[in-house]
Design a protein around this motif. Structure first.
Motif: not given
Length: 392
Positions: A361-387
């Motif tokens: 369950v994707i809660q929030k998405i942001s883009f890090n321009e300096n690192e050229h990285m997409w940051i995802f805050n997600v829920m996996q089985d009631d656990e918060e993860l950052m990908l």
């Protein structure tokens, strides 16, 4: 959300039914008009045909029970509205006179189903703006059972257990059984008019007898046709959201611009699409499987807003039908190689088989321009993860 003031007893707010021939009765308790059952008076435009007598000045048992309502959790916490003397009395009537009157009605008329064939029963509250709040017992064709009802209730007034004033016995123009029958007939007529993915809600107002329909497909000419089928009934139509698409029209709303360099926050993400179904979860949308005939025209990863047709089943994920699917502009920051939908697709590849539900369950998405990285805050089985997903 505030609760509704209801009677917890028997699950009953509305009773009703169809009547018998008019008969007279002598008045042992309360007051009943002569053999023609003529109207004693009118209250709120309704013909009162019998009354209880307030035979005692003090009702200590009733007062004690009423005070108990003001000490209840529901009253103090405002679950039924702001605590006021009016609310306290509404609650007292529903907790004291209400159950007593319902029990007497069922005893005299042979239970719930028995009274359905004789009249209606409902509450009106001060908090809802009623000029004469109380419990209303409507009988379409009064007979000797009205007197029996008075004989059941008057001793409780005499004993100070209940008050006479909040109990009204009136002549009803219809019965609950008649209303149920009318509702079934209107439902059958609506089925013949219903189109794919169209939905409706139908009820017949117990107090007014008005047929109330909320819908997303009935055209003015269909409404007129429906009224013509029931010329002696009143209808109230209310459109529920946008009307469903006409045959041949698409139910997919395309954005004016495919891409945007401004982050988009509205909508959820398509996690699967095909075979007449889409699965949307995360963002500002719940996790729901939708039936949608145009599912094959949508792509996994797209951010969308869904307008449902009808209700959503409360399973997890939920289940429903989509009336419209609005595709949101695809966020692609300046200098990024991937768009948001493409980055979501990569995250979904990571999620395959890793979650008990089979999805993040994707809660929030942001883009890090300096690192050229997409940051995802997600829920996996009631656990918060950052990908993190590389922008490549």
């Amino acid at each position: 959300m505030k609760g509704r003031l209801i009677v917890p007893m028997l699950g009953i707010l509305l009773l009703g039914a169809c009547g018998t021939s008019e008969m007279g009765a002598s008045s042992k308790n309360g007051s009943v008009e002569d053999s023609a059952w003529r109207t004693l008076k009118k209250v709120s435009g309704r013909e009162i045909i019998a009354e209880l007598k307030q035979s005692v000045q003090e009702s200590p048992d009733r007062e004690k029970a009423a005070v108990a309502q003001t000490e209840s959790y529901e009253y103090k916490e405002g679950l039924f509205g702001k605590p006021t003397p009016e609310l306290a009395e509404d609650m007292a009537v529903q907790a004291i006179e209400g159950p007593t009157a319902i029990e007497a009605v069922e005893k005299v008329y042979g239970g719930y189903e028995g009274f359905e064939n004789a009249g209606i029963l409902f509450f009106e509250n001060q908090m809802s703006g009623a000029t004469q709040p109380g419990i209303w017992i409507g009988v379409k064709n009064p007979d000797e059972r009205v007197q029996k009802l008075l004989d059941e209730l008057q001793p409780k007034v005499d004993a100070g257990e209940i008050l006479a004033e909040p109990i009204y016995i009136f002549r009803s123009p219809h019965t609950q059984k008649e209303l149920y029958t009318l509702q079934d007939k209107v439902a059958q007529a609506l089925k013949g008019m219903k189109i794919d993915r169209g939905s409706y809600g139908l009820s017949v107002n117990t107090i007014t007898g008005i047929v109330e329909i909320n819908h997303d497909f009935l055209k003015p000419e269909q409404q007129k046709e429906l009224k013509g089928m029931f010329p002696d009934k009143k209808f109230h139509f209310e459109q529920d959201g946008r009307m469903v698409a006409e045959p041949g029209e698409s139910s997919i709303i395309i954005p004016e611009k495919q891409f945007t360099d401004t982050p988009v926050t509205d909508g959820g993400f398509i996690l699967s699409a095909g075979e007449g179904k889409i699965f949307v979860a995360g963002g500002t949308e719940g996790a729901v499987f939708y039936k949608f005939p145009e599912a094959d025209k949508l792509k996994v990863g797209q951010r969308v807003k869904v307008e449902a047709s009808g209700g959503i089943k409360t399973s997890y994920p939920g289940q429903g039908s989509a009336k419209f699917v609005e595709i949101m502009p695809d966020y692609k920051p300046s200098g990024a190689r991937l768009s948001e939908s493409q980055a979501v697709g990569k995250v979904l590849e990571m999620a395959d088989g890793e979650s008990a539900f089979g999805f993040y369950v994707i809660q929030k998405i942001s883009f890090n321009e300096n690192e050229h990285m997409w940051i995802f805050n997600v829920m996996q089985d009631d656990e918060e993860l950052m990908l993190e997903i590389e922008d490549k």
